[in-house]
Design a protein around this motif. Structure first.
Motif, PDB file in Angstrom:
ATOM      1  N   GLN A 135      -4.497   5.624   4.015  1.00  0.00           N
ATOM      2  CA  GLN A 135      -5.799   5.655   3.364  1.00  0.00           C
ATOM      3  C   GLN A 135      -5.887   4.586   2.287  1.00  0.00           C
ATOM      4  O   GLN A 135      -6.911   3.899   2.165  1.00  0.00           O
ATOM      5  N   HIS A 136      -4.809   4.452   1.506  1.00  0.00           N
ATOM      6  CA  HIS A 136      -4.805   3.418   0.466  1.00  0.00           C
ATOM      7  C   HIS A 136      -4.934   2.031   1.079  1.00  0.00           C
ATOM      8  O   HIS A 136      -5.666   1.170   0.563  1.00  0.00           O
TER       9      HIS A 136
ATOM     10  N   ARG B 141      -6.452   1.194   3.882  1.00  0.00           N
ATOM     11  CA  ARG B 141      -7.840   1.008   4.316  1.00  0.00           C
ATOM     12  C   ARG B 141      -8.766   0.781   3.129  1.00  0.00           C
ATOM     13  O   ARG B 141      -9.645  -0.092   3.161  1.00  0.00           O
ATOM     14  N   GLU B 142      -8.569   1.560   2.076  1.00  0.00           N
ATOM     15  CA  GLU B 142      -9.412   1.400   0.887  1.00  0.00           C
ATOM     16  C   GLU B 142      -9.177   0.044   0.223  1.00  0.00           C
ATOM     17  O   GLU B 142     -10.120  -0.591  -0.263  1.00  0.00           O
TER      18      GLU B 142
ATOM     19  N   SER C  11       0.856  -1.187   0.000  1.00  0.00           N
ATOM     20  CA  SER C  11       0.000   0.000   0.000  1.00  0.00           C
ATOM     21  C   SER C  11       0.890   1.235   0.000  1.00  0.00           C
ATOM     22  O   SER C  11       2.061   1.175   0.399  1.00  0.00           O
TER      23      SER C  11
ATOM     24  N   GLU D 125       0.892  -2.126   5.770  1.00  0.00           N
ATOM     25  CA  GLU D 125       0.950  -0.674   5.901  1.00  0.00           C
ATOM     26  C   GLU D 125       2.050  -0.151   4.969  1.00  0.00           C
ATOM     27  O   GLU D 125       2.890  -0.931   4.508  1.00  0.00           O
TER      28      GLU D 125
ATOM     29  N   SER E 139      -0.213   4.407   1.271  1.00  0.00           N
ATOM     30  CA  SER E 139      -0.565   5.328   2.352  1.00  0.00           C
ATOM     31  C   SER E 139      -1.543   4.614   3.275  1.00  0.00           C
ATOM     32  O   SER E 139      -2.097   3.565   2.927  1.00  0.00           O
TER      33      SER E 139
END
Length: 248
Positions: free
Chosen positions: A83-84, A86-87, A79, A124, A81
């Protein structure tokens, strides 16, 4: 002589469904899907085999469902970020992934399982994986990461990056695609592998000579009832299954 890792082989009862899952998960194309066959997911339209960069995923149909035993090999997804991450987790769950508990406790990565229970991780953001593409690493549990680095560094054309008592990593000498990582874990093999690597000789190299070289490094023959096939099934010194494919 050298061999290049070209695909991750995943066994599944419904190879077409699992192939579609991984293609959608990684943003790749998928080909195959015929009954009794395989489904191949790869970058682009999925037709470019062997992949020019990184590895593809070949999902092979088998009659046996996955046991409750955790796979000894799995994929880590990258990933960019928080946010990325989580998305990505949310999108994967929409595609059919489910949360998995492998005793990870409170960690910054998320452990999921594909529609047939094959575990994988959504990491992460980590700087080391910034340029790997969607697959950050192929991760293998083992007893001796140093010994695995010696074997796989000699078996393949991937370069050894890091070696310690608890972990080791390799990557394409060109510095592209995912890492191959070995993590020291207690316990050995108790069930046949559901996830393994497939290796391919380079054009002009002799597959049987490569197989003989691997055996001299510590590999051994493996009979999984494959019969007369163009690939050769082997195990590494710790019993992890892998195949040497025939040139296309």
């Amino acid at each position: 002589m050298a061999l290049r890792p070209v695909q991750v082989n995943i066994k599944a009862v419904d190879h077409a469904a699992v192939g579609r899952f991984w293609a959608a998960a990684l943003g790749w194309g998928v080909v195959g899907g015929e009954a009794g066959g395989t489904s191949y997911a790869g970058p682009g339209d999925g037709l470019g085999w062997p992949p020019a960069v990184g590895v593809g995923i070949d999902v092979v149909g088998v009659p046996e469902a996955k046991s409750a035993v955790k796979n000894r090999a799995h994929l880590d997804l990258a990933s960019t970020s928080g946010q990325h991450q989580r998305e990505l987790v949310a999108r994967l769950r929409d595609l059919g992934a489910t949360p998995a508990d492998v005793g990870q406790g409170d960690v910054p990565w998320t452990v999921l399982a594909d529609p047939e229970g094959n575990e994988f991780c959504v990491l992460e953001p980590r700087e080391v994986y910034r340029d790997t593409g969607p697959i950050a690493a192929v991760v293998v549990d083992c007893a001796d990461p140093r010994a695995m680095a010696r074997f796989w560094g000699g078996a393949s054309d991937w370069a050894v990056h890091e070696v310690a008592d608890t972990h080791a990593s390799l990557r394409s000498a060109a510095g592209v695609g995912p890492y191959l990582e070995f993590l020291r874990k207690a316990g050995g093999k108790t069930v046949p592998d559901r996830v393994h690597l497939d290796l391919l000789p380079y054009p002009g190299d002799d597959k049987e000579a490569e197989v003989a070289r691997l055996k001299a490094l510590g590999a051994a023959d493996l009979d999984v009832g494959q019969g007369d096939v163009p690939w050769t099934c082997l195990v590494d010194p710790e019993g992890h299954e892998f195949c040497v494919l025939a040139l296309p």
